[in-house]
Design a protein around this motif. Sequence first.
Motif, mmCIF file in Angstrom:
data_model
loop_
_atom_site.group_PDB
_atom_site.id
_atom_site.type_symbol
_atom_site.label_atom_id
_atom_site.label_comp_id
_atom_site.label_asym_id
_atom_site.label_seq_id
_atom_site.Cartn_x
_atom_site.Cartn_y
_atom_site.Cartn_z
ATOM 1 N N ALA A 118 7.775 -4.869 9.069
ATOM 2 C CA ALA A 118 7.535 -4.324 10.398
ATOM 3 C C ALA A 118 8.004 -2.879 10.505
ATOM 4 C CB ALA A 118 8.228 -5.194 11.452
ATOM 5 N N ARG A 119 9.106 -2.530 9.827
ATOM 6 C CA ARG A 119 9.628 -1.156 9.912
ATOM 7 C C ARG A 119 8.653 -0.163 9.286
ATOM 8 N NH1 ARG A 119 11.165 -0.279 4.867
ATOM 9 N NH2 ARG A 119 11.901 -2.018 3.574
ATOM 10 N N ALA A 120 8.060 -0.518 8.145
ATOM 11 C CA ALA A 120 7.079 0.366 7.507
ATOM 12 C C ALA A 120 5.820 0.467 8.358
ATOM 13 C CB ALA A 120 6.740 -0.141 6.112
ATOM 14 N N MET A 121 5.422 -0.652 8.951
ATOM 15 C CA MET A 121 4.244 -0.657 9.817
ATOM 16 C C MET A 121 4.470 0.225 11.036
ATOM 17 S SD MET A 121 2.308 -3.996 11.381
ATOM 18 C CE MET A 121 2.512 -4.882 9.847
ATOM 19 N N HIS A 122 5.666 0.149 11.608
ATOM 20 C CA HIS A 122 5.999 0.959 12.780
ATOM 21 C C HIS A 122 6.007 2.443 12.411
ATOM 22 C CE1 HIS A 122 7.781 1.951 16.673
ATOM 23 N NE2 HIS A 122 8.618 2.729 16.028
ATOM 24 N N ALA A 130 4.543 9.423 10.475
ATOM 25 C CA ALA A 130 3.848 9.152 9.215
ATOM 26 C C ALA A 130 3.569 10.445 8.474
ATOM 27 C CB ALA A 130 2.540 8.409 9.495
ATOM 28 N N LYS A 131 3.109 11.453 9.180
ATOM 29 C CA LYS A 131 2.818 12.746 8.546
ATOM 30 C C LYS A 131 4.090 13.371 7.985
ATOM 31 C CE LYS A 131 0.064 15.437 11.031
ATOM 32 N NZ LYS A 131 -1.115 15.812 10.234
ATOM 33 N N ALA A 132 5.191 13.247 8.722
ATOM 34 C CA ALA A 132 6.458 13.806 8.232
ATOM 35 C C ALA A 132 6.900 13.103 6.955
ATOM 36 C CB ALA A 132 7.527 13.681 9.317
ATOM 37 N N ALA A 133 6.750 11.770 6.912
ATOM 38 C CA ALA A 133 7.139 11.012 5.722
ATOM 39 C C ALA A 133 6.266 11.373 4.530
ATOM 40 C CB ALA A 133 7.049 9.514 6.012
ATOM 41 N N MET A 134 4.989 11.555 4.772
ATOM 42 C CA MET A 134 4.077 11.892 3.677
ATOM 43 C C MET A 134 4.281 13.330 3.195
ATOM 44 S SD MET A 134 2.521 9.081 3.049
ATOM 45 C CE MET A 134 4.109 8.333 3.485
ATOM 46 N N ARG A 135 4.617 14.226 4.108
ATOM 47 C CA ARG A 135 4.943 15.601 3.695
ATOM 48 C C ARG A 135 6.163 15.604 2.788
ATOM 49 N NH1 ARG A 135 6.109 17.634 8.287
ATOM 50 N NH2 ARG A 135 4.170 18.698 8.831
ATOM 51 N N ALA A 136 7.161 14.813 3.175
ATOM 52 C CA ALA A 136 8.378 14.737 2.368
ATOM 53 C C ALA A 136 8.106 14.153 0.989
ATOM 54 C CB ALA A 136 9.428 13.901 3.098
ATOM 55 N N ALA A 137 7.066 13.326 0.883
ATOM 56 C CA ALA A 137 6.726 12.698 -0.397
ATOM 57 C C ALA A 137 5.828 13.579 -1.255
ATOM 58 C CB ALA A 137 6.053 11.354 -0.154
ATOM 59 N N VAL A 271 0.994 7.018 -4.689
ATOM 60 C CA VAL A 271 1.875 5.965 -5.204
ATOM 61 C C VAL A 271 3.336 6.306 -4.910
ATOM 62 C CG1 VAL A 271 2.746 4.916 -7.327
ATOM 63 C CG2 VAL A 271 0.287 5.131 -6.968
ATOM 64 N N ARG A 272 3.718 7.554 -5.170
ATOM 65 C CA ARG A 272 5.105 7.971 -4.888
ATOM 66 C C ARG A 272 5.411 7.866 -3.398
ATOM 67 N NH1 ARG A 272 3.656 12.269 -8.314
ATOM 68 N NH2 ARG A 272 3.551 13.675 -6.506
ATOM 69 N N ALA A 273 4.455 8.259 -2.564
ATOM 70 C CA ALA A 273 4.670 8.228 -1.122
ATOM 71 C C ALA A 273 4.871 6.801 -0.622
ATOM 72 C CB ALA A 273 3.488 8.877 -0.409
ATOM 73 N N ALA A 274 4.069 5.863 -1.103
ATOM 74 C CA ALA A 274 4.214 4.465 -0.686
ATOM 75 C C ALA A 274 5.570 3.916 -1.105
ATOM 76 C CB ALA A 274 3.090 3.634 -1.283
ATOM 77 N N ALA A 275 5.994 4.259 -2.315
ATOM 78 C CA ALA A 275 7.301 3.796 -2.798
ATOM 79 C C ALA A 275 8.424 4.386 -1.958
ATOM 80 C CB ALA A 275 7.464 4.158 -4.267
ATOM 81 N N SER A 276 8.267 5.632 -1.515
ATOM 82 C CA SER A 276 9.343 6.323 -0.791
ATOM 83 C C SER A 276 9.641 5.699 0.559
ATOM 84 C CB SER A 276 8.986 7.803 -0.611
ATOM 85 O OG SER A 276 7.974 7.981 0.376
ATOM 86 N N ILE A 277 8.669 5.004 1.164
ATOM 87 C CA ILE A 277 8.895 4.392 2.479
ATOM 88 C C ILE A 277 9.131 2.891 2.366
ATOM 89 C CG2 ILE A 277 7.569 6.168 3.688
ATOM 90 C CD1 ILE A 277 5.276 4.099 3.916
ATOM 91 N N GLY A 278 9.259 2.376 1.139
ATOM 92 C CA GLY A 278 9.498 0.955 0.950
ATOM 93 C C GLY A 278 8.317 0.098 1.333
ATOM 94 N N TYR A 279 7.122 0.593 1.066
ATOM 95 C CA TYR A 279 5.918 -0.132 1.464
ATOM 96 C C TYR A 279 5.742 -1.376 0.607
ATOM 97 C CZ TYR A 279 1.330 -0.872 3.445
ATOM 98 O OH TYR A 279 0.277 -1.424 4.113
ATOM 99 N N VAL A 280 5.218 -2.444 1.222
ATOM 100 C CA VAL A 280 4.947 -3.702 0.517
ATOM 101 C C VAL A 280 3.576 -4.220 0.948
ATOM 102 C CG1 VAL A 280 5.665 -6.085 0.141
ATOM 103 C CG2 VAL A 280 7.396 -4.289 0.404
#
Length: 454
Positions: A118-122, A130-137, A271-280
């Motif tokens: 739920a946290r990753a979905m939120h 989401a854009k900030a997280a992807m920029r960081a990745a 792939v790196r971006a998904a791993a960085s946010i703990g995506y499952v």
Amino acid sequence: MSAKTRGTPAVPMFRRLMVANRGEVAVRIARACDLLGITPVFATSTADRDAGYLRGRETVCIGAARSPQSYLNMQAIVQAARQSECTALHPGWGFLSENPVFAALCEAHGVTFIGPPARAMHLMGKKTPAKAAMRAAGLALIPGSDGILDSAEQAREVADRVGYPVLLKAESGGGGRGMRIARGPDEVASAYADAQAEAIAAFGDGRLYLERLIEGGRHVEIQIMADRYGDVVHLGERDCTVQRNHQKLLEESPSPSLSAEEREKTLAAAVRAAASIGYVGAGTMEFLLDQGTLRFMEMNTRLQVEHSVSEVRSGRDLVVEQIRVAAGHPLSFGQADVVLAGHAIECRINAEDPANNFKPAPGKIVRWHSPTGEGVRVDTHVDSGYEVPPHYDSLLCKVITAGATRDEAIGRMITALGELVCEGVPTTVPLHLQILRSPAFRSNHYDTRAIPGI
């Protein structure tokens, strides 16, 4: 963990699974359950409970025909899962599939939600975080505001900085709602007000952000799959440029407009971006191809309608993998095991009348025949006698064709659509054939500004 240590266990991960959706995706989920030896239990509305695709299946009626009373009724669905002794729930796509509150409600009642945490979905459900997280990745972004806009005046300042035209977009938006274009400074205030009013009406959230409007780009998305142990793989990209009113009509893989260098770089970054946010689980990152650069737009934290294209090219069953991952198993394959072969195309066939402004066409299908043949796959819930209800999305089937080359896949699609029989309601087949036969599509000379051949 190496691919050799991964594999489908001999014993099913779940004994019973609630299918919290309808139509084609419900049939798709059930097929994966059958492969895993899991009993699917279908949550149905009163409009769907007598549908042919449910014949011989276990069902639970969760409410009336309209979605708020059935497929959007979180409490009723979770109660149905508990009472039918389901320990897992698959939301499919649409409806509650990207609702973190629903995911948390499932988990709180001991029902495994087949999707990301739920946290990753939120996080990914809100556009600016989401854009900030992807920029960081390390992903490239579309130039625009750094976050939520405070006012129309701030929107004007950002627009002056990034350059016109610009697009005002709803933070909680989707489906093209809560969006307005401003082509010059004098249009920003009215675009801001109109976008905000529509966003409040549609989503109950009037927050907006701004991006430079990229015209003439291509819409490309990347399919990823991740387990809870930090392993993430991609299954290539899909080109989804052919759309009408922000609704995809046709998807293909690989993208015929992407350079090998940009493809390799962005697939690895995704792939790196998904791993960085703990995506499952399964997810799709959407990009806009801007003069050779893929710029991140958003992430869909669910299975996509067009996942079938990636399945055909990779030979992997993404729904089976979703269920395995949700049960706590590691991915059954690694990146080196993903071999993307040939070219695949998908057409979404809807019960709509292209000659009448694509008006939805509910009614009884008197005769139905799905095409077959080499390189042809049809995903559908429809058969002769099926009644298309007026309450939901009008998707009848997805036709997917594969070939060694793009031209071969296109040729097989034209043949397959010519063999598809649907008597009783109009469909979008004529539109798809017009697109596929057009010189613009065949030569790959089109972009997001227009539907090729139309």
